[in-house]
Design an enzyme around this catalytic site. Structure first.
Site, PDB file in Angstrom:
ATOM      1  N   ASP A   1       9.419   2.651  -0.480  1.00 36.93           N
ATOM      2  CA  ASP A   1       8.405   3.368   0.296  1.00 36.93           C
ATOM      3  C   ASP A   1       8.726   3.098   1.764  1.00 36.93           C
ATOM      4  O   ASP A   1       8.413   2.034   2.302  1.00 36.93           O
ATOM      5  CB  ASP A   1       7.019   2.833  -0.087  1.00 36.93           C
ATOM      6  CG  ASP A   1       5.912   3.384   0.803  1.00 36.93           C
ATOM      7  OD1 ASP A   1       6.221   3.960   1.865  1.00 36.93           O
ATOM      8  OD2 ASP A   1       4.733   3.227   0.440  1.00 36.93           O
TER       9      ASP A   1
ATOM     10  N   LYS B   1       4.515   9.785   7.982  1.00 43.58           N
ATOM     11  CA  LYS B   1       4.319  10.180   9.377  1.00 43.58           C
ATOM     12  C   LYS B   1       5.551  10.178  10.292  1.00 43.58           C
ATOM     13  O   LYS B   1       5.688  11.038  11.156  1.00 43.58           O
ATOM     14  CB  LYS B   1       3.237   9.299   9.971  1.00 43.58           C
ATOM     15  CG  LYS B   1       3.279   7.849   9.437  1.00 43.58           C
ATOM     16  CD  LYS B   1       1.891   7.240   9.310  1.00 43.58           C
ATOM     17  CE  LYS B   1       1.941   5.958   8.504  1.00 43.58           C
ATOM     18  NZ  LYS B   1       0.649   5.521   8.043  1.00 43.58           N
TER      19      LYS B   1
ATOM     20  N   TYR C   1       0.862  -1.181   0.000  1.00 35.47           N
ATOM     21  CA  TYR C   1       0.000   0.000   0.000  1.00 35.47           C
ATOM     22  C   TYR C   1       0.893   1.223   0.000  1.00 35.47           C
ATOM     23  O   TYR C   1       1.787   1.344   0.839  1.00 35.47           O
ATOM     24  CB  TYR C   1      -0.890  -0.020   1.255  1.00 35.47           C
ATOM     25  CG  TYR C   1      -1.816   1.169   1.395  1.00 35.47           C
ATOM     26  CD1 TYR C   1      -2.963   1.272   0.618  1.00 35.47           C
ATOM     27  CD2 TYR C   1      -1.538   2.185   2.302  1.00 35.47           C
ATOM     28  CE1 TYR C   1      -3.823   2.361   0.754  1.00 35.47           C
ATOM     29  CE2 TYR C   1      -2.388   3.272   2.448  1.00 35.47           C
ATOM     30  CZ  TYR C   1      -3.529   3.355   1.666  1.00 35.47           C
ATOM     31  OH  TYR C   1      -4.367   4.431   1.802  1.00 35.47           O
TER      32      TYR C   1
HETATM   33  N1  HOZ Z   1      -3.283   3.114   6.194  1.00 34.33           N
HETATM   34  C1  HOZ Z   1      -3.031   3.052   7.589  1.00 34.33           C
HETATM   35  C2  HOZ Z   1      -2.567   1.731   7.996  1.00 34.33           C
HETATM   36  N2  HOZ Z   1      -1.761   1.022   7.128  1.00 34.33           N
HETATM   37  C3  HOZ Z   1      -4.221   3.417   8.415  1.00 34.33           C
HETATM   38  C4  HOZ Z   1      -4.238   4.840   8.679  1.00 34.33           C
HETATM   39  C5  HOZ Z   1      -5.295   5.307   9.653  1.00 34.33           C
HETATM   40  O1  HOZ Z   1      -6.389   4.777   9.662  1.00 34.33           O
HETATM   41  O2  HOZ Z   1      -5.028   6.240  10.393  1.00 34.33           O
END
Ligand code: HOZ
Length: 430
Positions: free
Chosen positions: A239, A267, A144
């Site tokens: 990534d 983040k 992802y």
């Molecule tokens: N895409 C995030 C986990 N792989 C989740 C992000 C969220 O819900 O804050």
């Protein structure tokens, strides 16, 4: 009722926010529950709106490596607030954080700040396409890279969890430029290169996959991808939204001793603030506007509060290089002890752990790719998730996500997690 206020808040949220959440995984749909609304956090713990506390194994999906609300980060951000919090102009702080990252990470001469991992990956492939004058990219099933159109093809995380790995709204035109390969399967990558000679701009991957649960790269996988990219004139994009400044100070490139051409961040480099970034060697990064012609921009990019939080977090990591060993050791300990508990009870389990990332997959011996992750026993994971939640332990609310260890998690928190896991096994007479 345990989650009285959370339930009421969720009901109200659903009136005004699609599904009541601003990011789908948070809705607890996968684990068939009602999300817990959090109010505050400190160190290893989250506190919810009903006043219950939890050992936190999400850590804001990775960035709170130091534990929540580290006093030096709080102090630095508070100080910065007094000087203003958005200018839309360059600041010295942006150069300071860029220098810190360039000094710490191999193959990064220059870095561009953005506001999220999605933006970073979306911009990185535009840059790779502009640099190579090619259109196609290779991504791996179950990886992802945020929710931009090119990546919502067999995507992991929430997209996989909710059974929409290919999202409606992504045009066929966009989708045809994203070519798929299987994680840890080099033949699948070779075959894509073979069929698309001189058309592939880049391979993008999570060097430790974290969005189909934690799936580490097998020995030689990353090295061979590097070779295939070199042989085919394609760029290798790591990534590192999850692994950057988590696996090592130099990220997965340092951890595995494999060079990438472009690295994307999210983040972690904002210390939990909304930040992303992508960086690489001068010859690539200088193709970006305003030096070059590949366009990319953002009013809030390099925002002073976010930069201050990130700079302070990264500086603390630099001051304490042993932290990476400590959090990895914690993850190893938890993995080994949990394995013991489940195996003694005759429960089939695979616990993947790499650096300070880990995932428990029930009902399967080995998880090397997305298909394996999908065949795990997600119902048993859901039962485990809810039992732990009721007993003060907060896991990611899906079997397709990674647990992140922070430096706030110590022996006491591990012991509590093991004790509750033992109770789970006993209660269910597994
Ligand atoms: N895409 C995030 C986990 N792989 C989740 C992000 C969220 O819900 O804050």
């Amino acid at each position: 009722m345990l989650y009285q206020r959370s339930s009421a808040l969720f009901k109200e949220a659903q009136k005004y926010i699609p599904g009541g959440v601003n990011s789908p995984v948070r809705a607890f749909k996968s684990v068939k529950g009602t999300p817990v609304f959090m109010k505050s956090a400190k160190g290893a713990y989250l506190t919810d709106e009903d006043g219950r506390t939890y050992v936190d194994y999400i850590n804001s999906w990775g960035p709170m490596i130091l534990g929540h609300n580290h006093p030096r980060v709080v102090e630095a951000v508070t100080e910065q607030l007094k000087s203003g919090f958005s200018f839309g102009t360059p600041t010295e702080l942006e150069t300071e954080i860029a220098r810190l990252i360039a000094d710490a990470v191999p193959n990064i001469d220059k870095i561009r700040m953005v506001n999220s991992g999605t933006e970073a990956c979306m911009s990185a492939i535009r840059l790779a396409r502009g640099y190579t004058s090619r259109n196609k990219i290779i991504k791996f099933e179950g990886c992802y890279h945020g929710h931009s159109d090119s990546f919502l093809i067999k995507a992991g995380s929430g997209a996989a969890t909710f059974g929409n790995p290919n999202s409606p709204g992504v045009t066929a035109g966009t989708a045809q430029d994203t070519l798929l390969a299987k994680y840890n399967d080099l033949d699948s990558v070779r075959s894509v290169f073979e069929k698309n000679k001189e058309e592939i701009a880049a391979i993008i991957l999570e060097p430790i996959a974290g969005n189909m649960g934690c799936v580490p790269p097998e020995k030689g996988f990353l090295e061979e991808l590097r070779k295939l990219c070199d042989e085919n004139g394609a760029l290798l994009i790591f990534d590192e939204v999850m692994t950057g400044f988590r696996a090592k100070m130099g990220g997965a490139q340092e951890f595995f001793a494999v060079n990438a051409d472009i690295v994307t961040y999210g983040k972690v480099i904002g210390g939990g603030m909304p930040v992303g970034a992508f960086g690489g060697r001068n010859e690539i990064m200088d193709h970006l506007s305003p030096t070059g012609s590949v366009y990319q921009a953002g009013t809030l990019s390099g925002n002073p509060i976010a930069m201050r939080a990130g700079f302070t977090t990264l500086s603390l990591l630099k001051e304490d290089p042993d932290l990476f060993n400590r959090i990895t050791a914690t993850a190893q300990l938890l993995t080994n002890e949990l394995k013991n508990i489940f195996e003694k009870a005759g429960i089939q389990v695979c616990i993947n752990q790499c650096s300070s990332m880990m995932t428990v997959f029930f009902g399967i011996d080995e998880v090397r790719n997305f298909d394996d992750a999908a065949s795990a026993d997600h119902e048993l994971f859901n039962a485990y998730f809810h039992f732990l939640l009721e007993n003060g332990i907060y896991l990611p609310p899906s079997g397709y996500e990674t647990w992140f260890i922070s430096d706030g998690i110590k022996k006491e928190e591990i012991e509590k997690t093991l004790e509750v896991s033992r109770k789970f096994v006993l209660k269910n007479k597994l």
